[in-house]
Design an enzyme around this catalytic site. Sequence first.
Site, mmCIF file in Angstrom:
data_model
loop_
_atom_site.group_PDB
_atom_site.id
_atom_site.type_symbol
_atom_site.label_atom_id
_atom_site.label_comp_id
_atom_site.label_asym_id
_atom_site.label_seq_id
_atom_site.Cartn_x
_atom_site.Cartn_y
_atom_site.Cartn_z
ATOM 1 N N TYR A 299 -21.510 -84.827 13.950
ATOM 2 C CA TYR A 299 -22.316 -85.194 15.116
ATOM 3 C C TYR A 299 -23.782 -84.816 14.927
ATOM 4 O O TYR A 299 -24.082 -83.786 14.344
ATOM 5 C CB TYR A 299 -21.790 -84.498 16.377
ATOM 6 C CG TYR A 299 -20.326 -84.749 16.668
ATOM 7 C CD1 TYR A 299 -19.626 -85.739 15.994
ATOM 8 C CD2 TYR A 299 -19.652 -84.000 17.608
ATOM 9 C CE1 TYR A 299 -18.291 -85.974 16.269
ATOM 10 C CE2 TYR A 299 -18.314 -84.219 17.886
ATOM 11 C CZ TYR A 299 -17.641 -85.207 17.203
ATOM 12 O OH TYR A 299 -16.325 -85.427 17.479
ATOM 13 N N GLU A 373 -10.824 -74.584 40.219
ATOM 14 C CA GLU A 373 -10.860 -75.991 40.643
ATOM 15 C C GLU A 373 -11.824 -76.266 41.796
ATOM 16 O O GLU A 373 -12.076 -77.422 42.135
ATOM 17 C CB GLU A 373 -9.442 -76.479 40.966
ATOM 18 C CG GLU A 373 -8.612 -76.611 39.692
ATOM 19 C CD GLU A 373 -7.177 -77.003 39.948
ATOM 20 O OE1 GLU A 373 -6.628 -76.603 41.001
ATOM 21 O OE2 GLU A 373 -6.601 -77.710 39.103
#
Length: 392
Positions: A299, A373
């Site tokens: 990358y 969450e």
Amino acid sequence: MKSRIKELAKKYAPEFISIRQHLHAHPELSYVEFETSKFIQAKLKEFGIEYEIKATTGIVGVIKGKNPSKKIIALRADMDALPIQEENVIDYKSKNDGVMHACGHDVHTTCLLGAAKILNELKNEWEGTVKLIFQPGEEKNPGGASYMIKEGVLENPKPSAIFAMHVHPGLPTGKLSFRSGKVMASADEIYITINGKGGHAASPHLCIDPILIASHLIISLQQIISRNANPLNPTVFSITSIHAGATTNIIPNQVKLMGTFRAMDEEWRKKAHELITKNATELVQSMGGEIELKIDVGYPTVYNNEALNTQAISAAAEFMGSENIQETEIRMGAEDFGYYAQLIPGCFYRVGVMNKEKGFVAGVHTSKFDVDEDAIETGIGMMAWFGSSINS
Ligand code: NI
């Protein structure tokens, strides 16, 4: 618009937490995200969003607001998991043995789906077009982003900016972090085979000892990098694997080495590849050995466009409150988001998922990684806000 997005992100958070738990329980490795892809497609259909498939499991959705050609913003999520056995004791634990969403890509996919639902619902209230990019294979060379780009994800229409979030286990839930300029390194894999001439260890004069050659080579390469890299320019060179020999009285024929090279500057990166190749070849040959050297180019660096990130930081401060916005640190990790950000202005930002009281502290790529969450509401809202409010 801002308060509408906040309202909907809050309202839909429970729905998207269960989506995240479904994705977490069903992780798939890079480039074989077939069920994940089907799941995303079903959700887009349910929301009434048009999409096409790219790079086998990748998906590109399009939402048109008012005046759709005014500006085109791309929002990107990755969807692959890692070859790790999950050790969390949770009811949404991975059902796929040895595969785990240990880098939060389940959260990224969830937040993009959530943003998509909200942007679609509010499409008469914002201007432009939003491209939703769900890409495969972020964790594996050559990177799903490179395939998505080859298949035209940044064309017809061409976005003027691209955003991607990444969960940050070192940042508390409710906080976001940004940085302009270089944020993540390039990462190239190095594979070297040194062939010598094996024989009885009592007769080194009849052999070409590849272990001695490898020993010199490891030190020499380390010096070549450290003496040529600008000290102000972060660089990592490490030999990470060495394999040869089996016992005490035999000089082996061959040594195999593997390593990683990381940089923050594309010009230096190219120069370093040349230096590594030249130095390794000359050194091994000068000691009578033969070398096979391969640099698997990975990358590129992730570069966050300054103008876009200045705009994104003030949009984020407006949405979240400036007390919740921080500067993110540079990292020598790699991200295939760099491919997009080479072609159009990009903003790669982090969303805090740490919560010490709830015990969410483990790092990414570990068997105990999990997120608070509560961050999903933030992640969804922020993506939707970028998609609708950025004018670039
Ligand atoms: Ni990741």
